[in-house]
Design a protein around this motif. Structure first.
Motif, PDB file in Angstrom:
ATOM      1  N   SER A  71       0.823  -1.214   0.000  1.00 36.71           N
ATOM      2  CA  SER A  71       0.000   0.000   0.000  1.00 36.71           C
ATOM      3  C   SER A  71       0.852   1.257   0.000  1.00 36.71           C
ATOM      4  N   HIS A  72       0.387   2.253  -0.738  1.00 36.16           N
ATOM      5  CA  HIS A  72       1.037   3.557  -0.814  1.00 36.16           C
ATOM      6  C   HIS A  72      -0.011   4.620  -0.546  1.00 36.16           C
ATOM      7  N   ILE A  73       0.236   5.473   0.448  1.00 39.93           N
ATOM      8  CA  ILE A  73      -0.685   6.555   0.771  1.00 39.93           C
ATOM      9  C   ILE A  73      -0.286   7.783  -0.037  1.00 39.93           C
ATOM     10  N   ALA A  74      -1.247   8.388  -0.711  1.00 39.72           N
ATOM     11  CA  ALA A  74      -0.974   9.579  -1.525  1.00 39.72           C
ATOM     12  C   ALA A  74      -0.965  10.817  -0.631  1.00 39.72           C
ATOM     13  N   PHE A  75       0.066  11.648  -0.797  1.00 43.24           N
ATOM     14  CA  PHE A  75       0.140  12.920  -0.076  1.00 43.24           C
ATOM     15  C   PHE A  75      -0.605  14.014  -0.820  1.00 43.24           C
ATOM     16  N   ARG A  76      -0.451  14.046  -2.124  1.00 38.63           N
ATOM     17  CA  ARG A  76      -1.046  15.095  -2.947  1.00 38.63           C
ATOM     18  C   ARG A  76      -1.347  14.506  -4.320  1.00 38.63           C
ATOM     19  N   ALA A  77      -2.428  14.959  -4.918  1.00 38.88           N
ATOM     20  CA  ALA A  77      -2.801  14.505  -6.260  1.00 38.88           C
ATOM     21  C   ALA A  77      -2.484  15.591  -7.269  1.00 38.88           C
ATOM     22  N   TYR A  78      -1.937  15.177  -8.383  1.00 37.22           N
ATOM     23  CA  TYR A  78      -1.663  16.088  -9.490  1.00 37.22           C
ATOM     24  C   TYR A  78      -2.408  15.562 -10.704  1.00 37.22           C
ATOM     25  N   SER A  79      -2.960  16.470 -11.466  1.00 40.24           N
ATOM     26  CA  SER A  79      -3.604  16.077 -12.716  1.00 40.24           C
ATOM     27  C   SER A  79      -3.128  17.029 -13.794  1.00 40.24           C
ATOM     28  N   GLN A  80      -3.403  16.691 -15.033  1.00 43.27           N
ATOM     29  CA  GLN A  80      -2.997  17.567 -16.129  1.00 43.27           C
ATOM     30  C   GLN A  80      -3.604  18.952 -15.945  1.00 43.27           C
ATOM     31  N   HIS A  81      -4.842  18.997 -15.481  1.00 41.87           N
ATOM     32  CA  HIS A  81      -5.515  20.277 -15.238  1.00 41.87           C
ATOM     33  C   HIS A  81      -4.751  21.088 -14.195  1.00 41.87           C
ATOM     34  N   ASP A  82      -4.359  20.441 -13.092  1.00 39.14           N
ATOM     35  CA  ASP A  82      -3.598  21.128 -12.042  1.00 39.14           C
ATOM     36  C   ASP A  82      -2.267  21.646 -12.569  1.00 39.14           C
ATOM     37  N   LEU A  83      -1.587  20.836 -13.377  1.00 33.21           N
ATOM     38  CA  LEU A  83      -0.286  21.230 -13.903  1.00 33.21           C
ATOM     39  C   LEU A  83      -0.401  22.414 -14.852  1.00 33.21           C
ATOM     40  N   GLU A  84      -1.447  22.427 -15.674  1.00 34.51           N
ATOM     41  CA  GLU A  84      -1.649  23.543 -16.592  1.00 34.51           C
ATOM     42  C   GLU A  84      -1.843  24.839 -15.808  1.00 34.51           C
ATOM     43  N   GLU A  85      -2.611  24.792 -14.729  1.00 28.90           N
ATOM     44  CA  GLU A  85      -2.824  25.988 -13.912  1.00 28.90           C
ATOM     45  C   GLU A  85      -1.542  26.418 -13.207  1.00 28.90           C
ATOM     46  N   ALA A  86      -0.754  25.460 -12.745  1.00 30.32           N
ATOM     47  CA  ALA A  86       0.478  25.771 -12.005  1.00 30.32           C
ATOM     48  C   ALA A  86       1.498  26.463 -12.904  1.00 30.32           C
TER      49      ALA A  86
END
Length: 95
Positions: A71-86
């Motif tokens: 198991s791996h717990i996610a700290f933060r989610a990134y998506s293409q939409h998030d990256l475009e805004e960043a």
């Protein structure tokens, strides 16, 4: 929302049945059959950390045909939409 990515080894002759059983479990949002060193990847999404153990140890690990989980717990989610805004600098699209 807390997300855990669960890598699952299962009995090779039961992959589709195990995947369907896992997908029906409360707290499991998706199950993927994958190529590589594991057979399935399950996405677990719950509201509280205590529920992670309930879903993974209490439900996923008890499904017949599941041999091992990692198991791996996610700290933060990134998506293409998030990256475009960043990376946007305030310019309008040139389209």
């Amino acid at each position: 929302m807390i997300t855990a990515i669960v890598l699952i080894d299962c009995a090779t002759d039961a992959i589709p049945e195990v995947a369907e059983a896992l997908a029906a479990l409360p707290g499991v949002s998706e199950v993927y059959s994958v190529a590589g060193h594991v057979d399935l990847i399950a996405m677990v999404r719950v509201r509280e950390f205590e529920q992670i153990a309930q879903v993974i140890a209490g439900r996923i690990s008890k499904v017949p045909g599941v041999l091992n989980t990692e198991s791996h717990i996610a700290f933060r989610a990134y998506s293409q939409h998030d990256l475009e805004e960043a990376f946007a600098i305030g310019l309008a699209n040139a389209d």
